[in-house]
Design a protein around this motif. Sequence first.
Motif, PDB file in Angstrom:
ATOM      1  N   SER A  25       0.837  -1.201   0.000  1.00 14.67           N
ATOM      2  CA  SER A  25       0.000   0.000   0.000  1.00 14.67           C
ATOM      3  C   SER A  25       0.864   1.239   0.000  1.00 14.67           C
ATOM      4  N   PRO A  26       0.319   2.391  -0.461  1.00 14.51           N
ATOM      5  CA  PRO A  26       1.089   3.637  -0.456  1.00 14.51           C
ATOM      6  C   PRO A  26       1.585   4.017   0.929  1.00 14.51           C
ATOM      7  N   GLN A  27       0.772   3.752   1.967  1.00 14.19           N
ATOM      8  CA  GLN A  27       1.195   4.114   3.306  1.00 14.19           C
ATOM      9  C   GLN A  27       2.447   3.353   3.712  1.00 14.19           C
ATOM     10  N   ALA A  28       2.483   2.069   3.402  1.00 17.06           N
ATOM     11  CA  ALA A  28       3.656   1.262   3.749  1.00 17.06           C
ATOM     12  C   ALA A  28       4.872   1.732   2.972  1.00 17.06           C
ATOM     13  N   SER A  29       4.651   2.052   1.676  1.00 23.07           N
ATOM     14  CA  SER A  29       5.760   2.527   0.863  1.00 23.07           C
ATOM     15  C   SER A  29       6.312   3.823   1.416  1.00 23.07           C
ATOM     16  N   ALA A  30       5.389   4.699   1.878  1.00 32.74           N
ATOM     17  CA  ALA A  30       5.818   5.972   2.432  1.00 32.74           C
ATOM     18  C   ALA A  30       6.692   5.768   3.664  1.00 32.74           C
ATOM     19  N   ARG A  31       6.350   4.753   4.491  1.00 27.27           N
ATOM     20  CA  ARG A  31       7.132   4.503   5.680  1.00 27.27           C
ATOM     21  C   ARG A  31       8.534   4.026   5.330  1.00 27.27           C
ATOM     22  N   GLU A  32       8.657   3.367   4.197  1.00 35.37           N
ATOM     23  CA  GLU A  32       9.948   2.821   3.808  1.00 35.37           C
ATOM     24  C   GLU A  32      10.824   3.843   3.092  1.00 35.37           C
ATOM     25  N   ARG A  33      10.245   4.970   2.713  1.00 41.82           N
ATOM     26  CA  ARG A  33      11.014   5.976   1.991  1.00 41.82           C
ATOM     27  C   ARG A  33      12.098   6.581   2.878  1.00 41.82           C
ATOM     28  N   LEU A  34      13.181   6.989   2.226  1.00 37.70           N
ATOM     29  CA  LEU A  34      14.284   7.621   2.923  1.00 37.70           C
ATOM     30  C   LEU A  34      13.794   8.912   3.579  1.00 37.70           C
ATOM     31  N   LYS A  35      14.146   9.112   4.850  1.00 40.01           N
ATOM     32  CA  LYS A  35      13.787  10.328   5.567  1.00 40.01           C
ATOM     33  C   LYS A  35      15.020  11.222   5.657  1.00 40.01           C
ATOM     34  N   ILE A  36      14.947  12.328   4.952  1.00 42.28           N
ATOM     35  CA  ILE A  36      16.094  13.224   4.810  1.00 42.28           C
ATOM     36  C   ILE A  36      15.865  14.469   5.657  1.00 42.28           C
ATOM     37  N   GLY A  37      16.721  14.704   6.621  1.00 37.57           N
ATOM     38  CA  GLY A  37      16.645  15.904   7.432  1.00 37.57           C
ATOM     39  C   GLY A  37      17.498  17.014   6.841  1.00 37.57           C
ATOM     40  N   VAL A  38      17.078  18.276   7.021  1.00 36.82           N
ATOM     41  CA  VAL A  38      17.848  19.423   6.538  1.00 36.82           C
ATOM     42  C   VAL A  38      17.911  20.472   7.649  1.00 36.82           C
ATOM     43  N   THR A  39      18.982  21.239   7.675  1.00 40.72           N
ATOM     44  CA  THR A  39      19.153  22.258   8.707  1.00 40.72           C
ATOM     45  C   THR A  39      18.710  23.634   8.249  1.00 40.72           C
ATOM     46  N   LEU A  40      18.778  23.925   6.951  1.00 44.55           N
ATOM     47  CA  LEU A  40      18.495  25.269   6.447  1.00 44.55           C
ATOM     48  C   LEU A  40      17.512  25.229   5.280  1.00 44.55           C
ATOM     49  N   HIS A  41      16.821  26.336   5.067  1.00 43.04           N
ATOM     50  CA  HIS A  41      15.793  26.418   4.028  1.00 43.04           C
ATOM     51  C   HIS A  41      16.303  26.075   2.619  1.00 43.04           C
ATOM     52  N   PRO A  42      17.462  26.608   2.189  1.00 44.82           N
ATOM     53  CA  PRO A  42      17.925  26.242   0.842  1.00 44.82           C
ATOM     54  C   PRO A  42      18.108  24.743   0.662  1.00 44.82           C
ATOM     55  N   TYR A  43      18.561  24.062   1.716  1.00 47.32           N
ATOM     56  CA  TYR A  43      18.788  22.624   1.598  1.00 47.32           C
ATOM     57  C   TYR A  43      17.474  21.860   1.495  1.00 47.32           C
ATOM     58  N   TYR A  44      16.426  22.416   2.065  1.00 48.49           N
ATOM     59  CA  TYR A  44      15.101  21.809   1.882  1.00 48.49           C
ATOM     60  C   TYR A  44      14.715  21.868   0.399  1.00 48.49           C
ATOM     61  N   SER A  45      14.866  23.050  -0.208  1.00 41.63           N
ATOM     62  CA  SER A  45      14.559  23.192  -1.636  1.00 41.63           C
ATOM     63  C   SER A  45      15.437  22.279  -2.480  1.00 41.63           C
ATOM     64  N   PHE A  46      16.736  22.241  -2.170  1.00 39.73           N
ATOM     65  CA  PHE A  46      17.654  21.392  -2.930  1.00 39.73           C
ATOM     66  C   PHE A  46      17.187  19.932  -2.876  1.00 39.73           C
ATOM     67  N   ALA A  47      16.964  19.445  -1.664  1.00 41.17           N
ATOM     68  CA  ALA A  47      16.638  18.026  -1.471  1.00 41.17           C
ATOM     69  C   ALA A  47      15.305  17.660  -2.116  1.00 41.17           C
ATOM     70  N   VAL A  48      14.289  18.495  -1.936  1.00 42.56           N
ATOM     71  CA  VAL A  48      12.970  18.195  -2.511  1.00 42.56           C
ATOM     72  C   VAL A  48      13.041  18.147  -4.036  1.00 42.56           C
ATOM     73  N   ASN A  49      13.796  19.055  -4.627  1.00 43.10           N
ATOM     74  CA  ASN A  49      13.910  19.059  -6.086  1.00 43.10           C
ATOM     75  C   ASN A  49      14.725  17.875  -6.593  1.00 43.10           C
ATOM     76  N   ILE A  50      15.602  17.348  -5.772  1.00 46.38           N
ATOM     77  CA  ILE A  50      16.381  16.167  -6.165  1.00 46.38           C
ATOM     78  C   ILE A  50      15.546  14.892  -6.064  1.00 46.38           C
ATOM     79  N   VAL A  51      14.831  14.716  -4.951  1.00 48.49           N
ATOM     80  CA  VAL A  51      14.152  13.433  -4.705  1.00 48.49           C
ATOM     81  C   VAL A  51      12.702  13.410  -5.158  1.00 48.49           C
ATOM     82  N   GLY A  52      12.097  14.585  -5.380  1.00 49.48           N
ATOM     83  CA  GLY A  52      10.688  14.590  -5.757  1.00 49.48           C
ATOM     84  C   GLY A  52       9.836  13.934  -4.681  1.00 49.48           C
ATOM     85  N   ASP A  53       8.980  12.999  -5.105  1.00 48.68           N
ATOM     86  CA  ASP A  53       8.121  12.296  -4.136  1.00 48.68           C
ATOM     87  C   ASP A  53       8.643  10.901  -3.803  1.00 48.68           C
TER      88      ASP A  53
END
Length: 322
Positions: A25-53
Amino acid sequence: MRYMKQVRSLILAAALSVMMTVASSPQASARERLKIGVTLHPYYSFAVNIVGDLATVLPLIKPGFNSHAYTPQPDDIKRVRDFDVLIVNGIGHDEFAFEILEAARLKGKLPLIYANEGVSLIPIAGTDTGEKMVNPHTFISITASIQQIYNISKALKKLDPDNADAYSKNTRDYVKRLRQMKAMYMEKLAALPDMDFRCATIHGGYDYLLQEFGLKVTTVIEPGHGLKPTASQLAKTIDKIRDLDVDVVFTEMNFPDKYVDSIQRETGVRIRYLSHLTSGDYTASGFEEGLRANIEALTSALIESHDRRGQNRGNQNEHTGS
């Protein structure tokens, strides 16, 4: 007996079917997804644009904090324990993150991605103390940001090889947009002849951006990184702005208006606003939007300065001719 065995077999088969459905199920897949932490706002934008969903990107600190004066909270310790990896600046802009890792007993255990690995660093301008400090605001430059994006992408592909191809494509697309942005503004400035552009900055964090456009900071209003000027320091800065014929003062969005007002009142110099890019909500487009606004402010200041100096030369020529 045979009937009971058949019933048990049917029950087991049904249970197995439910388990397989849940696992896929999508919920289970979501739990298995890599959880990426970021310290600053630019790194949030960088990471989201790299990994998408394909992965989950989570900020270490909630919006609205001052990264230079942040005190770690108990919730931060809980939050960091849920990350698979943490993206850090690592050169002075997110020291709070290392305090949190220490408190959570994760130092040396949680994988870290040092975004600035291999990036050419410059010192902070304008420190009266004479102390040599590395300027950690590398993400304000397009070129340095692109290098950080590739660093982050490379590390994430190693951690999540199943999605490496998608991350590579996303990275190329993202970097292409940033390069196109830079090219567009460089084209605007290409028509301007070489000129002696002189600017002052309230904050010492914009050197990477100015350097990218071949410019230097004439003076910095802050006596030290994160410190507000005293009355005597401000008076000296005002005299310097006058003496050096500064074209524009670039001020930080949230810098106290009383200092900016005093400078403008005493010198008549134009004021332009730049963003530190480390405030507001965490969004995928936040970095691009903030960077575009910064470059637009810089470009406009350069064009205005060119026109003003040209007009002054024209007035001087008229006066000489008469």
